[in-house]
Design a protein around this motif. Sequence first.
Motif, PDB file in Angstrom:
ATOM      1  N   LYS A  84       1.027   2.930  -3.355  1.00 29.16           N
ATOM      2  CA  LYS A  84      -0.147   3.711  -3.744  1.00 29.16           C
ATOM      3  C   LYS A  84      -0.213   5.041  -3.001  1.00 29.16           C
ATOM      4  O   LYS A  84      -0.728   6.028  -3.527  1.00 29.16           O
ATOM      5  N   SER A  85       0.320   5.066  -1.791  1.00 32.66           N
ATOM      6  CA  SER A  85       0.262   6.286  -0.988  1.00 32.66           C
ATOM      7  C   SER A  85       1.372   7.271  -1.314  1.00 32.66           C
ATOM      8  O   SER A  85       1.365   8.403  -0.822  1.00 32.66           O
ATOM      9  N   PRO A 129       0.809  -1.221   0.000  1.00 28.21           N
ATOM     10  CA  PRO A 129       0.000   0.000   0.000  1.00 28.21           C
ATOM     11  C   PRO A 129       0.840   1.268   0.000  1.00 28.21           C
ATOM     12  O   PRO A 129       0.381   2.329  -0.433  1.00 28.21           O
ATOM     13  N   ARG A 144       0.861  12.056  -6.222  1.00 25.81           N
ATOM     14  CA  ARG A 144       0.766  10.966  -5.263  1.00 25.81           C
ATOM     15  C   ARG A 144       1.852  11.077  -4.198  1.00 25.81           C
ATOM     16  O   ARG A 144       1.636  10.726  -3.035  1.00 25.81           O
TER      17      ARG A 144
END
Length: 471
Positions: A243-244, A240, A312
Amino acid sequence: MKVRCERIVSMVRGGAVAYKGVFQPECLSVNPSARLQATLDLVQEIDHVARPVDAVVSAWFRTRRYIDDRDRGLILETVYSLLRHHARLGWWLEGQGREDVPRNRLIAWLALKEGRTADQVKSLFSGAKFSPAVLSEREEALLAKLEGHAIDHPAMPEEVRLECPDWAAGALRARFGEAFADEMAAMLTAAPLDLRVNPVKAMRDDMLRALKGFGVKAQASALAPYGIRVDERLSLARLPMLKSGEVEIQDEGSQLVALLVDARPGERVVDFCAGAGGKTLAIAAQMDNRGHVIACDVSEGRLKRGAERFRRAGLHNIQTRLLASETDKWVKRHKGGFDRVLVDAPCSGTGTWRRNPDARWRSPEEKGLDALVAMQARILASAARLVKPGGRLVYATCSMLPAENEDQVAAFLAAHPGFKPVPLKDVAPQVTNSAHLDYLALTPARHDTDGFFAAVMQREAAPTPDAAAIS
């Protein structure tokens, strides 16, 4: 393998897969022949599409989401192994008077590298639904001749055994001398998975602990201060922190090149050939989100992908700029306006053969290496105009060929006496680099990174007005 679907929504039952309520026979995971056919389909797609393999692979799997992570990994492992044995398989097929086509290549691979018997290979080419067609008489004859042999053979030329293409062999032999075989052998191994921690959002120790919590084996990189090396093959969907924007995928060598820019908070920096922005991200993070970074490229698509990554990562000091060419009018308008300029030049990519094994069989550019070197020289000379007096210019490639690296820098310095090389020890003392005092030169064999070259050059400061003349 004709099924098109979004996802498997049920479970394997007795060798059948439930997809949207309808059972499809022969799940790949329980049918090696079906997996082999999928591999063959992908290899044929790669052969017929004039695009880099990673792009072909990504597009191919997007339309086959029913293939689960385990099968995807096994298919990719075989495909990339075939690419890493391209010259050797071709040598065997030529010696047997057979055409170098995907089916023959796969048959040769199963016999020569996996050590399968003729009966085992025939059972995989069963002709059943979702399986490869039964071997022809000619294919059976080929299999009979190859059975019992190993992929390497004493009669193979060294360049074939080391998978080194003719267009690069002479230059690489000149570069590495007695270490040529060791360096080429290292290029035949699989590239590691390296991550770079984004210091704007996270700390490396925290990310290492988080990865451990996910059951991922990882360690701090040997050289890059924000780097993490993952010690296993895994689905990136498990992470994850990707994605962060807390971490990015970036080879340790690429991280070190960005580190050489030595960008400081508040400075003005240009990444002249930014691509999708991997090094731009690292540079902007060095600046702690302060100052101004301009990511330039001639590809609008690459810049758009970069802009998504910048958001992002939580980096707001980056601006993208689309250039018509290396001599875009924007360069002239901003002459002498930047503290740091990075030129990560288009190159032959010889340093990335571990992760792009297909690239070695594509001669650089349509017009050859000389045309590529000439383009690099034009890009470097144009970008140098952006450097302010006292500022620094960093030239980098992911090549290991002297013509693109040391020779290119020497020619630039001879034509631009206002620039001087900055010794490597002054910008990256942590890098063991006995082959060069002035330049960064990384190789897979010596550093276990991609092959990278980088030179830091400083523009002379503007002369200080003479005090007597002022008075």
